[in-house]
Enzyme design. Structure first.
Site, PDB file in Angstrom:
ATOM      1  N   SER A 198     -50.375 -30.161  37.776  1.00 16.91           N
ATOM      2  CA  SER A 198     -50.056 -30.494  39.171  1.00 16.91           C
ATOM      3  C   SER A 198     -48.762 -29.870  39.655  1.00 16.91           C
ATOM      4  O   SER A 198     -48.475 -29.896  40.853  1.00 16.91           O
ATOM      5  CB  SER A 198     -49.995 -32.015  39.338  1.00 16.91           C
ATOM      6  OG  SER A 198     -51.274 -32.584  39.146  1.00 16.91           O
ATOM      7  N   GLU A 254       0.786  -1.226   0.000  1.00 19.62           N
ATOM      8  CA  GLU A 254       0.000   0.000   0.000  1.00 19.62           C
ATOM      9  C   GLU A 254       0.827   1.289   0.000  1.00 19.62           C
ATOM     10  O   GLU A 254       0.423   2.275  -0.593  1.00 19.62           O
ATOM     11  CB  GLU A 254      -0.934   0.000   1.234  1.00 19.62           C
ATOM     12  CG  GLU A 254      -2.010  -1.056   1.206  1.00 19.62           C
ATOM     13  CD  GLU A 254      -2.995  -0.844   0.075  1.00 19.62           C
ATOM     14  OE1 GLU A 254      -3.501   0.287  -0.086  1.00 19.62           O
ATOM     15  OE2 GLU A 254      -3.249  -1.814  -0.676  1.00 19.62           O
TER      16      GLU A 254
END
Length: 821
Positions: free
Chosen positions: A473, A67
Site C-alpha cells: 500500500s 638511525e
C-alpha cells in the site's frame, strides 16, 4: 679507477632525483560525513603525511639517534657509521645503530627495488650522493619520516603515532617518541604490540643514545627508561556507523580512479549527517531485534562439550573462535545456570552474568505465528555448554578507587575483594529478518542517512539499493496522485464492496479484500487512502486505466520494468527498491519536482584540491535547460556507473530538476497523507509530536514485506522490514508494527529541533464544505459537514435552491457515478 668505471656504468640506469619532488605517497581513501566525521578508510597502507615543521624536535632527534646521528654532517653516505656498524657486528653479534644513512633509506624506499644484491647496494650509495646534491637535508628527512614502514600497516610517523598511541605525533611523550624511533629496524617483529620485551630493550637503547648525544638530560633519561610501555593497536577511529554508504562511495571512487582510489589520498565527503546516520543504523538494528524478540528464541547457536568446559579460558576462547561477533552481540558459552540467571564466558568480555530478567522474552520459536510458553526459570532457556549471543548491559569492570575513608582492616579486606564489578549481559540473538532505511533531502536528493541491513560485516548486501520488493500500500499515493491530476478529488466516492476479478491477464480468479476482511460501501478517496482500503484502490485503477497509470508512473520516473500489468498493481504488486520508493516520496514531498538521489558531496585529492563537487540543484517549472536532463548528468545512486561511463561523463555545475507532477494535486495529496498519520494506519507517527508529517504504511500479502514512507516538505524517509528470501513475517506484523517503529526511532533524532515544514499552498486551491456522505457541497444547516480541498475547477457545483432542502439518502446516491461501483 675500477670505482669510477663502475659509477660511469651504473649512472645512466639510476632513477632521476626529480621523481622525489613529484612522489605520491600511498595514502588510503578516506570517507567522511558531511560534518567531517570519519566513516571509513580503504587501502592497505595507513598513512597521514606531515611536514617536518609539524614534528617535535625531540621526535626528530630520537630518529637521528636511532638511525643516523650524523645525518646533518655527512653527504649521503656515512663511512664512520658503516665502520661503527661493522665493529658492533664483530663485537656483539648484532647491529644496533645500522649502517645505512637516512638518505640511503630514502633512495631505497622511494626509487629502488628491494633486491639484496651488490649492484642494488652500489646504486643506493650512488643515488644517495645524487639526492644530497639536489635536495635539502630537511626535505630528505621529511620524505623519510613519511615513507618509512613502522609496522601494523602504518607508513610514516604520524600514522604510526595513531596506530600505537591513538594520538598525533605532536602529542607523544618522550618514551613514546623513542619507541617510534625503534620501529624502522624491525617494524613487524619488534614493534611493542608484537614483542613488548624486545621493543622495551630497543627503546631504552634509543633513550641512551639520545642522552649520549646531548639531546636529553640524565634526569629525563632516567624518568623515560622507567616508563612502562603504553602502546596498543588502534584501528582507524571511525566515528560514524555507515558501512553500506561507505561501500557505495568506495565503489564510485574505484569506478572513477581505478586502484589509485586506494593509494592516492582521495577524500570523499558524503551528504550523510553523522547524527542522523548513526540514528538510522541504530533504528534499523533495534527494529529488527524487536521483531525477533516478538517471535521467540531459536535456541543456542552452538554447543561446547564438557571436556572443553573443564579447561582454562584460553581453550574456551579457542572454542568460541568459530562464532563471530556481530555488531554489539558477543558469542558466549554458558558455564553455570542457577535460579537467578546464568554465568557465561566471552572471549571479549570475560566472565559475565546474565540475569533471568533478560531472558523472559525467550519463549521458544515455533513458527512466525506461534511461540512456546513463557519461560519460568533460566533453565527453561539455556543450559551449560550452550553458546548464545549476549549484549553487554553494564560497563567493563574497572578498578575502584584504592583510597578509603575507613581504617578497619576487615573493611579494607572486603574492599579488596570488591575491586571488580561483574559485567551484566542480556540474552540476544542475531535477527533473521532484515531491513533498510533511506532518508533524502526532498529538494536536492542528498542522502541524509542510509542503512542497508542489520550488519555489513554479516553480509555486504545493501537492501536499500539492491532489494527489489513489493511496496504494498505504500504504492497507493502514486495512484491517488494520478487520479487527482485527472480531475478526481478527495471527495470522489468509490464503492468499497466485494469484487471478483476474472482478468485474462491474471492466472486465476482474484477476490481481493481489505486487511480487516470487511467492506464499507461508498467511500471518499481521502478516507480510502488514510484507511488503506484495497477495494477502492482497485476500482480506482480500473477507472484510470492500467496503461494510463503506468504512463503516469513513468512521468514520475518511477521504474515500471517490474510492474504488474493488471489490477493487482493498485495494491503495490510491482517491485521497487527502498531507494526508489524513497525517491518517489521525495517527489511528492518537494511539491512535485524531479529528484535524483546522490551520496557524494565532494572529492578532494592528496593536495586537498576539490576535484568533484556535487552540482547545485535547481527546481524549475520553466526555462529548464533543455540540453541537460538529470538522467544524462549523473547515474542514480543505486546504479553505480561503469568506469568507462564515469571517465566519459562530465559533471555539470548545475542540475535542473523539472516539475513532474501538477503542483495543486501534490498539495492536496500532502493533506490526504497527513490524515494517514492523524487518523489512519500511520497514527504511531504522532509520537513525533509534529503536525507536518504525512506518510503511508504498506504491507504485502502474507505480511512478506512491511513499509512506512513518511515525509514533510524538506525530508522524505522510507523504512522497509522483511526477509531476504520473501516469507511470511507473521499475522500480527504490518507496516505500522514492523517498519513504522524503525522510521519513528530515526525521525525522532533526525527531526529534533527542526521547525515544521509545509508545502506552500499554490494558487487555484479552494476549501469547500462538503457532505461526507455524498462528497457534494453541504447544506448550510448541515451539522456533520466538513471542509475539503479542491482544485478550483474540480470543486463541487454550488447547490441549487431545491438542493438546499433536506434530501433522503437514496437520492444522494442516485448521482454517484455508477461506473465507479
Amino acid at each position: 679507477m675500477v670505482t669510477s668505471s663502475f659509477y660511469l656504468y651504473l649512472r645512466p640506469g639510476l632513477p632521476s632525483v626529480e621523481q622525489l619532488t613529484d612522489i605520491k605517497l600511498q595514502t588510503p581513501l578516506r570517507v567522511y560525513s558531511s560534518d567531517e566525521r570519519l566513516i571509513a578508510e580503504f587501502g592497505e597502507k595507513r598513512r597521514a603525511p606531515v611536514t617536518i615543521e609539524e614534528i617535535p624536535t625531540l621526535q626528530l632527534q630520537a630518529f637521528l639517534a636511532a638511525e643516523d646521528s650524523r645525518f646533518y654532517e655527512h653527504f649521503g653516505v656515512d663511512f664512520k657509521g658503516l665502520t661503527r656498524a661493522a665493529v658492533e657486528l664483530v663485537t656483539t653479534g648484532s647491529i644496533q645503530s645500522g649502517g645505512s644513512t637516512i638518505t640511503m633509506q630514502v633512495a631505497k624506499n622511494y626509487l629502488l627495488s628491494r633486491d639484496r644484491t651488490f649492484i642494488r647496494k652500489f646504486n643506493e650509495i650512488l643515488l644517495s650522493l645524487q639526492i644530497e646534491r639536489e635536495l635539502e637535508k630537511n626535505h630528505i628527512f621529511e620524505l623519510y619520516l613519511n615513507k618509512i614502514y613502522l609496522g601494523n600497516r602504518a607508513y610514516g610517523i604520524e600514522s604510526a603515532a595513531r596506530v600505537y598511541y591513538d594520538r598525533s605525533v605532536s602529542d607523544l611523550s618522550l618514551p613514546q617518541m623513542a619507541m617510534l624511533a625503534t620501529l624502522p629496524k624491525a617494524p613487524s617483529a619488534g614493534n611493542p604490540v608484537a614483542n613488548p620485551e624486545r621493543a622495551l630493550t630497543r627503546r631504552n637503547w634509543v633513550l641512551g643514545r639520545m642522552r649520549d648525544l646531548g639531546y636529553i638530560t640524565e634526569d629525563a633519561h632516567t624518568l623515560a627508561v622507567g616508563a612502562p610501555i603504553t602502546a596498543s593497536y588502534h584501528a582507524p577511529a571511525t566515528e560514524v556507523d555507515a558501512d553500506h554508504a561507505a561501500e557505495m562511495a568506495r565503489a564510485e571512487l574505484v569506478a572513477r580512479f581505478g586502484d589509485a582510489a586506494y593509494t592516492d589520498g582521495y577524500v570523499a565527503t558524503l551528504t550523510v549527517v553523522s547524527e542522523a546516520q548513526q540514528a538510522a543504523t541504530m533504528a534499523v538494528r533495534k527494529g529488527l531485534e524487536d521483531y525477533d524478540h516478538r517471535h521467540g528464541f531459536r535456541g543456542p547457536i552452538g554447543q561446547i562439550d564438557e571436556a572443553t568446559l573443564a579447561k582454562d579460558e584460553l581453550e574456551l576462547g579457542l572454542a568460541l573462535r568459530r562464532f563471530p561477533q556481530v555488531e554489539a552481540l558477543h558469542p558466549a558459552v554458558v558455564t553455570e545456570v542457577n535460579d537467578t540467571g546464568a554465568t557465561l564466558y566471552s572471549t571479549r568480555l570475560g566472565e559475565v552474568l546474565m540475569p533471568f530478567k533478560t531472558m523472559t522474552w525467550a519463549n521458544q520459536y515455533i513458527n512466525e505465528n506461534r511461540r512456546g510458553p513463557d519461560p519460568e526459570k533460566p533453565a527453561d532457556v539455556v543450559a551449560r555448554g550452550d553458546v548464545v549471543y549476549v549484549e553487554r548491559k553494564s560497563p567493563v569492570p574497572v578498578e575502584t578507587d584504592s583510597s578509603s575513608t575507613t581504617t578497619d582492616d576487615s573493611d579494607s579486606e572486603q574492599a579488596k575483594k570488591a575491586i571488580f564489578t561483574p559485567v551484566l549481559v542480556a540474552l540476544a540473538q542475531v535477527p533473521d529478518v532484515q531491513g533498510a532505511l533511506i532518508s533524502l533531502d526532498a529538494k536536492t536528493g542528498a542522502v541524509k542517512a542510509l542503512s542497508g541491513g542489520y550488519s555489513f560485516s554479516q553480509t555486504k548486501y545493501n537492501r536499500a539499493i539492491q532489494a527489489r520488493r513489493q511496496p504494498g500500500s505504500t504504492f497507493k499515493p502514486f495512484l491517488y496522485l494520478s487520479a487527482l491530476e485527472r480531475g478526481m478529488t478527495p471527495a470522489t466516492l468509490i464503492n468499497d464492496s466485494p469484487l471478483m476479478l476474472d482478468d485474462a491477464d491474471m492466472a486465476t480468479n482474484w477476490r481481493p479484500q481489505n486487511s480487516s476482511g470487511q467492506f464499507y460501501g461508498p467511500t471518499r478517496l481521502r478516507e480510502a487512502l488514510y484507511r488503506s482500503r484495497n477495494l477502492v484502490s482497485i476500482r480506482l485503477l480500473r477507472e484510470l486505466g492500467i496503461k494510463n497509470t503506468i504512463s503516469y508512473l513513468e512521468q514520475l520516473k518511477i521504474p515500471t520494468e517490474q510492474m504488474q500489468q493488471d489490477l493487482s498493481l493498485a495494491l503495490g504488486s510491482g517491485n521497487l527498491t527502498p531507494m526508489e520508493v524513497a525517491r518517489g516520496f521525495a517527489v511528492i514531498a518537494n511539491g512535485g519536482y524531479d529528484v535524483q538521489p546522490y551520496l557524494i558531496e565532494t572529492i578532494t585529492n592528496d593536495k586537498n584540491e576539490v576535484i568533484f563537487q556535487a552540482p547545485e540543484v535547481v527546481l524549475c517549472d520553466q526555462d529548464c535547460d533543455p540540453g541537460k536532463t538529470p538522467d544524462d548528468e549523473q547515474d542514480p545512486v543505486e546504479n553505480i556507473a561503469t568506469p568507462e561511463q564515469i571517465k566519459e561523463r562530465k559533471d555539470p555545475d548545475t542540475r535542473f530538476m523539472p516539475r513532474l507532477a501538477e503542483e495543486r494535486s501534490v498539495y492536496i495529496l500532502h493533506s490526504m497523507l497527513r490524515d494517514v498519520v492523524k487518523r489512519g494506519t500511520g497514527r504511531r507517527a504522532l509520537a513525533l509530536g509534529r503536525d507536518d508529517i504525512g506518510g503511508k504504511t504498506g504491507t504485502t500479502n502474507e505480511q512478506k514485506d512491511t513499509w512506512f514512507a513518511g515525509f514533510n516538505h524538506d525530508v522524505a524517509t522510507t523504512a522497509w522490514v522483511g526477509f531476504d528470501q520473501p516469507s511470511p513475517m507473521g499475522r500480527s506484523e504490518f507496516g505500522a508494527t514492523a517498519a513504522l517503529p524503525v522510521w519513528l526511532d530515526y525521525m525522532t533524532v533526525a527531526m529534533a529541533g527542526k521547525p515544521s515544514s509545509f508545502m506552500p499552498q499554490p494558487n487555484g486551491i479552494v476549501s469547500v464544505r462538503i457532505d461526507p456522505e455524498t462528497g457534494k457541497r453541504a447544506r448550510p444547516s448541515q451539522s456533520d459537514a466538513l471542509f475539503e480541498l479542491f482544485r478550483e475547477e474540480d470543486a463541487p457545483e454550488p447547490l441549487s435552491k431545491s438542493e438546499n432542502t433536506n434530501r433522503n439518502e437514496s437520492e444522494d446516491y442516485d448521482d454517484v457515478p455508477q461506473e465507479l461501483f
